[in-house]
Design a protein around this motif. Structure first.
Motif, PDB file in Angstrom:
ATOM      1  N   ALA A  35       0.838  -1.199   0.000  1.00  0.00           N
ATOM      2  CA  ALA A  35       0.000   0.000   0.000  1.00  0.00           C
ATOM      3  C   ALA A  35       0.869   1.244   0.000  1.00  0.00           C
ATOM      4  CB  ALA A  35      -0.917   0.006   1.220  1.00  0.00           C
ATOM      5  N   HIS A  36       0.261   2.314  -0.453  1.00  0.00           N
ATOM      6  CA  HIS A  36       0.881   3.633  -0.439  1.00  0.00           C
ATOM      7  C   HIS A  36      -0.163   4.607   0.090  1.00  0.00           C
ATOM      8  CE1 HIS A  36       3.025   7.219  -1.843  1.00  0.00           C
ATOM      9  NE2 HIS A  36       1.828   7.657  -2.193  1.00  0.00           N
ATOM     10  N   TRP A  37       0.241   5.500   1.011  1.00  0.00           N
ATOM     11  CA  TRP A  37      -0.708   6.493   1.497  1.00  0.00           C
ATOM     12  C   TRP A  37      -0.005   7.764   1.923  1.00  0.00           C
ATOM     13  CZ3 TRP A  37      -0.568   1.864   4.626  1.00  0.00           C
ATOM     14  CH2 TRP A  37       0.127   1.994   5.831  1.00  0.00           C
ATOM     15  N   THR A  38      -0.796   8.847   1.916  1.00  0.00           N
ATOM     16  CA  THR A  38      -0.361  10.148   2.401  1.00  0.00           C
ATOM     17  C   THR A  38      -1.391  10.643   3.401  1.00  0.00           C
ATOM     18  OG1 THR A  38       0.716  10.660   0.302  1.00  0.00           O
ATOM     19  CG2 THR A  38       0.232  12.516   1.746  1.00  0.00           C
ATOM     20  N   ILE A  39      -0.920  11.190   4.516  1.00  0.00           N
ATOM     21  CA  ILE A  39      -1.804  11.763   5.532  1.00  0.00           C
ATOM     22  C   ILE A  39      -1.880  13.264   5.285  1.00  0.00           C
ATOM     23  CG2 ILE A  39      -2.172  12.105   7.997  1.00  0.00           C
ATOM     24  CD1 ILE A  39      -0.520   9.514   8.445  1.00  0.00           C
ATOM     25  N   ASN A  40      -3.084  13.740   4.975  1.00  0.00           N
ATOM     26  CA  ASN A  40      -3.313  15.162   4.657  1.00  0.00           C
ATOM     27  C   ASN A  40      -4.211  15.788   5.709  1.00  0.00           C
ATOM     28  OD1 ASN A  40      -2.037  15.223   1.967  1.00  0.00           O
ATOM     29  ND2 ASN A  40      -3.640  13.747   1.481  1.00  0.00           N
ATOM     30  N   CYS A  41      -3.900  17.022   6.087  1.00  0.00           N
ATOM     31  CA  CYS A  41      -4.735  17.740   7.042  1.00  0.00           C
ATOM     32  C   CYS A  41      -5.333  18.965   6.377  1.00  0.00           C
ATOM     33  CB  CYS A  41      -3.936  18.161   8.272  1.00  0.00           C
ATOM     34  SG  CYS A  41      -3.388  16.747   9.231  1.00  0.00           S
ATOM     35  N   GLY A  42      -6.566  19.247   6.752  1.00  0.00           N
ATOM     36  CA  GLY A  42      -7.257  20.404   6.207  1.00  0.00           C
ATOM     37  C   GLY A  42      -7.759  21.295   7.325  1.00  0.00           C
ATOM     38  N   SER A  43      -8.479  22.316   6.927  1.00  0.00           N
ATOM     39  CA  SER A  43      -9.030  23.227   7.928  1.00  0.00           C
ATOM     40  C   SER A  43     -10.129  22.524   8.720  1.00  0.00           C
ATOM     41  CB  SER A  43      -9.585  24.472   7.243  1.00  0.00           C
ATOM     42  OG  SER A  43     -10.622  24.110   6.355  1.00  0.00           O
ATOM     43  N   GLY A  44     -10.403  23.038   9.888  1.00  0.00           N
ATOM     44  CA  GLY A  44     -11.455  22.472  10.721  1.00  0.00           C
ATOM     45  C   GLY A  44     -11.077  21.185  11.417  1.00  0.00           C
ATOM     46  N   ASN A  45      -9.781  20.969  11.655  1.00  0.00           N
ATOM     47  CA  ASN A  45      -9.323  19.804  12.406  1.00  0.00           C
ATOM     48  C   ASN A  45      -9.683  18.491  11.692  1.00  0.00           C
ATOM     49  OD1 ASN A  45      -7.802  19.034  14.664  1.00  0.00           O
ATOM     50  ND2 ASN A  45      -9.636  18.558  15.851  1.00  0.00           N
ATOM     51  N   LYS A  46      -9.525  18.454  10.356  1.00  0.00           N
ATOM     52  CA  LYS A  46      -9.850  17.276   9.561  1.00  0.00           C
ATOM     53  C   LYS A  46      -8.576  16.657   9.004  1.00  0.00           C
ATOM     54  CE  LYS A  46     -12.454  15.663   5.581  1.00  0.00           C
ATOM     55  NZ  LYS A  46     -13.337  16.011   4.477  1.00  0.00           N
ATOM     56  N   VAL A  47      -8.480  15.336   9.106  1.00  0.00           N
ATOM     57  CA  VAL A  47      -7.341  14.602   8.565  1.00  0.00           C
ATOM     58  C   VAL A  47      -7.882  13.544   7.601  1.00  0.00           C
ATOM     59  CG1 VAL A  47      -7.252  13.036  10.556  1.00  0.00           C
ATOM     60  CG2 VAL A  47      -5.245  13.301   9.133  1.00  0.00           C
ATOM     61  N   THR A  48      -7.199  13.392   6.456  1.00  0.00           N
ATOM     62  CA  THR A  48      -7.599  12.401   5.456  1.00  0.00           C
ATOM     63  C   THR A  48      -6.383  11.583   5.056  1.00  0.00           C
ATOM     64  OG1 THR A  48      -9.316  13.863   4.608  1.00  0.00           O
ATOM     65  CG2 THR A  48      -8.655  12.053   3.187  1.00  0.00           C
ATOM     66  N   VAL A  49      -6.574  10.269   4.962  1.00  0.00           N
ATOM     67  CA  VAL A  49      -5.539   9.362   4.483  1.00  0.00           C
ATOM     68  C   VAL A  49      -5.941   8.957   3.067  1.00  0.00           C
ATOM     69  CG1 VAL A  49      -4.311   7.211   4.876  1.00  0.00           C
ATOM     70  CG2 VAL A  49      -5.156   8.529   6.838  1.00  0.00           C
ATOM     71  N   ASN A  50      -5.132   9.355   2.079  1.00  0.00           N
ATOM     72  CA  ASN A  50      -5.391   9.043   0.667  1.00  0.00           C
ATOM     73  C   ASN A  50      -4.346   8.066   0.172  1.00  0.00           C
ATOM     74  OD1 ASN A  50      -7.536  11.046  -0.026  1.00  0.00           O
ATOM     75  ND2 ASN A  50      -5.945  12.462   0.628  1.00  0.00           N
ATOM     76  N   GLY A  51      -4.785   7.075  -0.621  1.00  0.00           N
ATOM     77  CA  GLY A  51      -3.809   6.157  -1.175  1.00  0.00           C
ATOM     78  C   GLY A  51      -4.418   5.010  -1.932  1.00  0.00           C
ATOM     79  N   GLN A  88      -4.937  -6.959  -7.916  1.00  0.00           N
ATOM     80  CA  GLN A  88      -6.046  -6.015  -7.793  1.00  0.00           C
ATOM     81  C   GLN A  88      -5.625  -4.857  -6.901  1.00  0.00           C
ATOM     82  OE1 GLN A  88      -9.699  -7.092  -5.760  1.00  0.00           O
ATOM     83  NE2 GLN A  88     -10.834  -5.553  -6.887  1.00  0.00           N
ATOM     84  N   THR A  89      -5.904  -3.638  -7.362  1.00  0.00           N
ATOM     85  CA  THR A  89      -5.573  -2.418  -6.627  1.00  0.00           C
ATOM     86  C   THR A  89      -6.832  -1.594  -6.454  1.00  0.00           C
ATOM     87  OG1 THR A  89      -3.363  -2.406  -7.612  1.00  0.00           O
ATOM     88  CG2 THR A  89      -4.131  -0.347  -6.625  1.00  0.00           C
ATOM     89  N   VAL A  90      -7.041  -1.089  -5.256  1.00  0.00           N
ATOM     90  CA  VAL A  90      -8.164  -0.185  -4.993  1.00  0.00           C
ATOM     91  C   VAL A  90      -7.629   1.092  -4.349  1.00  0.00           C
ATOM     92  CG1 VAL A  90      -9.889  -2.007  -4.781  1.00  0.00           C
ATOM     93  CG2 VAL A  90      -8.705  -1.243  -2.756  1.00  0.00           C
ATOM     94  N   THR A  91      -8.267   2.204  -4.642  1.00  0.00           N
ATOM     95  CA  THR A  91      -7.896   3.475  -4.030  1.00  0.00           C
ATOM     96  C   THR A  91      -8.836   3.755  -2.869  1.00  0.00           C
ATOM     97  OG1 THR A  91      -9.277   4.712  -5.564  1.00  0.00           O
ATOM     98  CG2 THR A  91      -6.968   4.422  -6.173  1.00  0.00           C
ATOM     99  N   PHE A  92      -8.402   4.632  -1.971  1.00  0.00           N
ATOM    100  CA  PHE A  92      -9.219   4.959  -0.806  1.00  0.00           C
ATOM    101  C   PHE A  92      -8.930   6.372  -0.339  1.00  0.00           C
ATOM    102  CE2 PHE A  92      -5.343   2.944   0.729  1.00  0.00           C
ATOM    103  CZ  PHE A  92      -4.903   3.849   1.684  1.00  0.00           C
ATOM    104  N   ALA A  93      -9.884   6.908   0.402  1.00  0.00           N
ATOM    105  CA  ALA A  93      -9.751   8.182   1.116  1.00  0.00           C
ATOM    106  C   ALA A  93     -10.487   7.991   2.437  1.00  0.00           C
ATOM    107  CB  ALA A  93     -10.340   9.329   0.322  1.00  0.00           C
ATOM    108  N   LEU A  94      -9.745   7.935   3.527  1.00  0.00           N
ATOM    109  CA  LEU A  94     -10.307   7.703   4.861  1.00  0.00           C
ATOM    110  C   LEU A  94     -10.179   8.997   5.657  1.00  0.00           C
ATOM    111  CD1 LEU A  94      -8.501   4.292   5.485  1.00  0.00           C
ATOM    112  CD2 LEU A  94     -10.741   4.665   4.442  1.00  0.00           C
TER     113      LEU A  94
END
Length: 109
Positions: A35-51, A88-94
């Motif tokens: 797997a590959h992922w990046t942890i991204n933070c946005g405004s409003g105390n939100k964190v998203t893991v994309n990969g 098989q590869t799937v993408t995600f955003a958590l």
């Protein structure tokens, strides 16, 4: 820095994970998954893991690859779709609340 966490069930391979702050990118490997992922933070105390997550074993092992993220600030866990079958590869955003996530790759039957 990697960490080992307890297996979720008897049929689940021990996952491997990374505890990370905003901006962290990781490539993680198990014997039948990657797997590959990046942890991204946005405004409003939100964190998203994309990969993405990939099953690297054939279907004969009866296991799928999956990523999940625990968001310590809110105490919630989110799961990616399962990748099942060789290649098989799937993408995600958590997404969750906070500024960090504990992210794991596992093989699950």
């Amino acid at each position: 820095m990697g960490a080992i966490a307890p297996a979720a069930s008897a049929s689940t391979a021990t996952p491997t994970g990374v505890f990370g702050p905003c901006g962290q990118t990781r490539d993680v490997y198990l014997s039948g998954a990657e797997a590959h992922w990046t942890i991204n933070c946005g405004s409003g105390n939100k964190v998203t893991v994309n990969g993405w997550v990939q099953d690297t074993n054939g279907t004969s092992d009866a296991q799928c690859a999956q990523v999940y993220a625990y968001f310590p600030y809110s105490g919630t866990t989110k799961y990616s779709p399962r990748a099942c079958g060789n290649g098989q590869t799937v993408t995600f955003a958590l997404s969750g609340t906070g500024t960090s996530a504990d992210v794991y790759l596992r093989e699950i039957g």
